[in-house]
Design a protein around this motif. Structure first.
Motif, PDB file in Angstrom:
ATOM      1  N   GLY A  24      31.814  28.492  33.854  1.00 21.07           N
ATOM      2  CA  GLY A  24      33.152  28.493  33.289  1.00 21.07           C
ATOM      3  C   GLY A  24      33.863  27.160  33.415  1.00 21.07           C
ATOM      4  O   GLY A  24      34.826  26.893  32.689  1.00 21.07           O
ATOM      5  N   GLU A  25      33.397  26.308  34.328  1.00 20.35           N
ATOM      6  CA  GLU A  25      34.015  24.997  34.505  1.00 20.35           C
ATOM      7  C   GLU A  25      33.358  23.935  33.621  1.00 20.35           C
ATOM      8  O   GLU A  25      34.038  23.154  32.964  1.00 20.35           O
ATOM      9  CB  GLU A  25      33.925  24.577  35.977  1.00 20.35           C
ATOM     10  N   SER A  26      32.036  23.928  33.594  1.00 16.42           N
ATOM     11  CA  SER A  26      31.314  22.951  32.782  1.00 16.42           C
ATOM     12  C   SER A  26      29.925  23.493  32.466  1.00 16.42           C
ATOM     13  O   SER A  26      28.974  23.260  33.228  1.00 16.42           O
ATOM     14  CB  SER A  26      31.208  21.610  33.513  1.00 16.42           C
ATOM     15  N   PRO A  27      29.801  24.236  31.377  1.00 19.38           N
ATOM     16  CA  PRO A  27      28.491  24.798  31.036  1.00 19.38           C
ATOM     17  C   PRO A  27      27.434  23.727  30.787  1.00 19.38           C
ATOM     18  O   PRO A  27      26.245  23.951  31.027  1.00 19.38           O
ATOM     19  CB  PRO A  27      28.777  25.606  29.769  1.00 19.38           C
ATOM     20  N   ALA A  39      47.837  39.570  31.176  1.00 22.99           N
ATOM     21  CA  ALA A  39      48.875  38.787  31.844  1.00 22.99           C
ATOM     22  C   ALA A  39      48.631  38.746  33.352  1.00 22.99           C
ATOM     23  O   ALA A  39      48.831  37.709  33.997  1.00 22.99           O
ATOM     24  CB  ALA A  39      50.245  39.389  31.545  1.00 22.99           C
ATOM     25  N   LEU A  40      48.188  39.859  33.906  1.00 20.67           N
ATOM     26  CA  LEU A  40      47.926  39.930  35.337  1.00 20.67           C
ATOM     27  C   LEU A  40      46.804  38.984  35.744  1.00 20.67           C
ATOM     28  O   LEU A  40      46.859  38.363  36.813  1.00 20.67           O
ATOM     29  CB  LEU A  40      47.572  41.367  35.728  1.00 20.67           C
ATOM     30  N   THR A  41      45.803  38.844  34.886  1.00 18.57           N
ATOM     31  CA  THR A  41      44.695  37.940  35.193  1.00 18.57           C
ATOM     32  C   THR A  41      45.183  36.500  35.287  1.00 18.57           C
ATOM     33  O   THR A  41      44.776  35.738  36.171  1.00 18.57           O
ATOM     34  CB  THR A  41      43.592  38.063  34.127  1.00 18.57           C
ATOM     35  N   PHE A  42      46.068  36.124  34.363  1.00 20.09           N
ATOM     36  CA  PHE A  42      46.664  34.789  34.444  1.00 20.09           C
ATOM     37  C   PHE A  42      47.541  34.674  35.690  1.00 20.09           C
ATOM     38  O   PHE A  42      47.528  33.658  36.387  1.00 20.09           O
ATOM     39  CB  PHE A  42      47.488  34.504  33.192  1.00 20.09           C
ATOM     40  N   PHE A  43      48.328  35.722  35.939  1.00 21.16           N
ATOM     41  CA  PHE A  43      49.210  35.736  37.098  1.00 21.16           C
ATOM     42  C   PHE A  43      48.416  35.566  38.392  1.00 21.16           C
ATOM     43  O   PHE A  43      48.859  34.907  39.334  1.00 21.16           O
ATOM     44  CB  PHE A  43      49.984  37.052  37.120  1.00 21.16           C
ATOM     45  N   GLY A  44      47.225  36.160  38.428  1.00 16.21           N
ATOM     46  CA  GLY A  44      46.368  36.063  39.600  1.00 16.21           C
ATOM     47  C   GLY A  44      45.516  34.809  39.636  1.00 16.21           C
ATOM     48  O   GLY A  44      44.655  34.681  40.523  1.00 16.21           O
ATOM     49  N   GLY A  45      45.744  33.889  38.692  1.00 10.23           N
ATOM     50  CA  GLY A  45      45.019  32.627  38.721  1.00 10.23           C
ATOM     51  C   GLY A  45      43.527  32.767  38.536  1.00 10.23           C
ATOM     52  O   GLY A  45      42.752  31.915  38.982  1.00 10.23           O
ATOM     53  N   TRP A  46      43.082  33.860  37.902  1.00  4.25           N
ATOM     54  CA  TRP A  46      41.654  34.107  37.664  1.00  4.25           C
ATOM     55  C   TRP A  46      40.873  34.128  38.966  1.00  4.25           C
ATOM     56  O   TRP A  46      39.710  33.717  39.022  1.00  4.25           O
ATOM     57  CB  TRP A  46      41.077  33.072  36.692  1.00  4.25           C
ATOM     58  N   GLN A  47      41.519  34.614  40.030  1.00  5.51           N
ATOM     59  CA  GLN A  47      40.878  34.743  41.330  1.00  5.51           C
ATOM     60  C   GLN A  47      41.024  36.187  41.805  1.00  5.51           C
ATOM     61  O   GLN A  47      42.126  36.740  41.765  1.00  5.51           O
ATOM     62  CB  GLN A  47      41.519  33.786  42.336  1.00  5.51           C
ATOM     63  N   PRO A  48      39.939  36.809  42.261  1.00  2.71           N
ATOM     64  CA  PRO A  48      39.957  38.249  42.546  1.00  2.71           C
ATOM     65  C   PRO A  48      40.962  38.674  43.603  1.00  2.71           C
ATOM     66  O   PRO A  48      41.558  39.747  43.491  1.00  2.71           O
ATOM     67  CB  PRO A  48      38.520  38.542  42.997  1.00  2.71           C
ATOM     68  N   HIS A  49      41.184  37.855  44.628  1.00  3.62           N
ATOM     69  CA  HIS A  49      42.102  38.262  45.691  1.00  3.62           C
ATOM     70  C   HIS A  49      43.552  38.215  45.224  1.00  3.62           C
ATOM     71  O   HIS A  49      44.346  39.107  45.551  1.00  3.62           O
ATOM     72  CB  HIS A  49      41.906  37.414  46.945  1.00  3.62           C
ATOM     73  N   TYR A  50      43.902  37.211  44.434  1.00  4.60           N
ATOM     74  CA  TYR A  50      45.268  37.160  43.907  1.00  4.60           C
ATOM     75  C   TYR A  50      45.503  38.248  42.859  1.00  4.60           C
ATOM     76  O   TYR A  50      46.603  38.807  42.766  1.00  4.60           O
ATOM     77  CB  TYR A  50      45.555  35.783  43.316  1.00  4.60           C
ATOM     78  N   ALA A  86      48.920  28.705  38.104  1.00  2.00           N
ATOM     79  CA  ALA A  86      47.568  29.236  37.957  1.00  2.00           C
ATOM     80  C   ALA A  86      46.653  28.219  37.278  1.00  2.00           C
ATOM     81  O   ALA A  86      47.045  27.537  36.328  1.00  2.00           O
ATOM     82  CB  ALA A  86      47.599  30.536  37.157  1.00  2.00           C
ATOM     83  N   ARG A  87      45.431  28.149  37.749  1.00  2.00           N
ATOM     84  CA  ARG A  87      44.435  27.281  37.143  1.00  2.00           C
ATOM     85  C   ARG A  87      43.354  28.138  36.507  1.00  2.00           C
ATOM     86  O   ARG A  87      42.650  28.871  37.182  1.00  2.00           O
ATOM     87  CB  ARG A  87      43.812  26.360  38.192  1.00  2.00           C
ATOM     88  N   THR A  88      43.230  28.050  35.212  1.00  2.00           N
ATOM     89  CA  THR A  88      42.219  28.827  34.506  1.00  2.00           C
ATOM     90  C   THR A  88      40.895  28.067  34.515  1.00  2.00           C
ATOM     91  O   THR A  88      40.877  26.833  34.665  1.00  2.00           O
ATOM     92  CB  THR A  88      42.643  29.080  33.050  1.00  2.00           C
ATOM     93  N   PRO A  89      39.773  28.775  34.354  1.00  2.00           N
ATOM     94  CA  PRO A  89      38.493  28.071  34.208  1.00  2.00           C
ATOM     95  C   PRO A  89      38.568  27.052  33.071  1.00  2.00           C
ATOM     96  O   PRO A  89      39.117  27.336  32.004  1.00  2.00           O
ATOM     97  CB  PRO A  89      37.515  29.217  33.883  1.00  2.00           C
ATOM     98  N   ALA A  90      38.046  25.862  33.303  1.00  2.00           N
ATOM     99  CA  ALA A  90      38.218  24.751  32.370  1.00  2.00           C
ATOM    100  C   ALA A  90      37.673  25.050  30.977  1.00  2.00           C
ATOM    101  O   ALA A  90      38.207  24.546  29.979  1.00  2.00           O
ATOM    102  CB  ALA A  90      37.549  23.500  32.933  1.00  2.00           C
ATOM    103  N   TYR A  91      36.621  25.864  30.896  1.00  2.00           N
ATOM    104  CA  TYR A  91      35.977  26.129  29.604  1.00  2.00           C
ATOM    105  C   TYR A  91      36.359  27.497  29.052  1.00  2.00           C
ATOM    106  O   TYR A  91      35.690  28.027  28.168  1.00  2.00           O
ATOM    107  CB  TYR A  91      34.450  26.032  29.756  1.00  2.00           C
ATOM    108  N   LEU A  92      37.443  28.061  29.550  1.00  2.00           N
ATOM    109  CA  LEU A  92      37.850  29.401  29.147  1.00  2.00           C
ATOM    110  C   LEU A  92      38.129  29.459  27.643  1.00  2.00           C
ATOM    111  O   LEU A  92      38.856  28.632  27.093  1.00  2.00           O
ATOM    112  CB  LEU A  92      39.100  29.819  29.910  1.00  2.00           C
ATOM    113  N   GLY A  93      37.549  30.453  26.986  1.00  2.00           N
ATOM    114  CA  GLY A  93      37.788  30.665  25.565  1.00  2.00           C
ATOM    115  C   GLY A  93      36.963  29.800  24.643  1.00  2.00           C
ATOM    116  O   GLY A  93      37.122  29.880  23.419  1.00  2.00           O
TER     117      GLY A  93
END
Length: 311
Positions: free
Chosen positions: A177-180, A234-245, A294-301
């Motif tokens: 997700g960061e750099s395929p 929206a919650l996924t963005f709110f949680g910064g794409w991290q499972p604990h958040y 929040a920091r999304t995966p660099a290659y998201l989408g």
């Protein structure tokens, strides 16, 4: 609030939090390999309908749970095929699958059941008290006397955190997700991981959908998801794409939902239409202010084409 009211409120929060956790963690998992699926609402509706029908026709809740998971997995597989193999736009495919799920949920139910004045019912999931722990005053009733899905949602979040941040495979998955391009050059099968996470993530979203008839209503009704699929995005963005958040953020969304419902039941002096908008107003505020950190995966989408290594 008195103690028994607090216990009752928190018990409802733990019931309400499950769809948010499952749908958002499923979205996050696929997102870790760069896939941004916006069809959660449609997947949840289709899984709720087909999962209910599976439980009703076979007389087993487990049959319904498996049916819902398979439904979500098939949607995830379709999403990854169109975007990973055919390189089609992820947002367009996600919206298309949303409409497919929306139509399928109603069509399947009407074909199998027809139009009835009183829809058929299935038994709802029962609480499974954990021995000794459920006997702890207050805490035991809230935390350790829940249905199977609540325990699963908690264990899932813990497992995903450990897997993504404490294992080699989790590191490889996040690198996609960061750099395929970099991951591919290191011998990591980018397409395989994208398909795997899309399928597993879709299955989790499907379980979030079937949870609603199996716990809340005992039957399927049109619109049963009530926007929870969109809120999970929206919650996924709110949680910064991290499972604990995402796990802790889910409780915030669940508290808002339960508060709005309780305010309607007990009366608050506010129009019920306004109370129904509370979760969505909260979502707008979250998207405006809560996602800036929040920091999304660099290659998201984005789709990765191995033939275009400069991508």
């Amino acid at each position: 609030m008195e103690l028994d009211q607090i216990v009752s409120f928190m018990g409802l929060v733990f019931l309400a939090v499950v769809p948010y956790i499952l749908a958002s963690q499923g979205t996050m998992l696929a997102g870790q390999t760069g896939q941004f699926n916006v069809s959660q609402e449609g997947i949840m509706l289709a899984a709720a309908s087909l999962g209910f029908l599976g439980a009703y026709q076979f007389g087993s809740l487990w049959a319904g749970i498996i049916t819902a998971a398979l439904t979500g997995a098939l949607f995830g597989l379709a999403f990854s095929y169109f975007t990973t193999t055919l390189k089609m736009n992820q947002f367009v495919i996600g919206l298309s699958l949303f409409f497919v799920g929306l139509g399928l949920s109603t069509l399947a139910f009407k074909i199998a059941i027809g139009v009835t004045l009183s829809p058929p019912q299935i038994p709802t999931l029962k609480k499974i008290p954990i021995p000794l722990l459920s006997d702890i005053p207050v805490v035991g009733e809230v935390l350790f006397s829940q249905n199977l899905f609540v325990y699963f949602a908690v264990l899932l979040s813990l497992s995903l955190y450990y897997f993504l941040y404490k294992t080699q495979m989790g590191l490889e998955l996040r690198s996609v997700g960061e750099s395929p391009k970099t991951a591919d050059s290191m011998g990591i099968d980018v397409n395989r991981l994208r398909f795997a996470t899309a399928v597993v993530g879709g299955a989790l979203i499907g379980l979030a959908g079937v949870y609603l008839p199996m716990v809340y209503t005992g039957t399927f009704t049109e619109g049963i998801v009530q926007g929870r699929g969109w809120l999970s995005t929206a919650l996924t963005f709110f949680g910064g794409w991290q499972p604990h958040y995402i796990f802790f953020g889910s409780f915030f969304f669940a508290i808002v939902e339960v508060f709005a419902l309780r305010a309607q039941v007990f009366g608050s002096g506010l129009p019920h239409q306004l109370l129904l908008t509370f979760p969505y107003i909260t979502t707008l505020l979250v998207m405006m202010f809560g996602t800036r950190w929040a920091r999304t995966p660099a290659y998201l989408g984005q789709n990765y084409d191995r033939e275009k290594r400069s991508a």
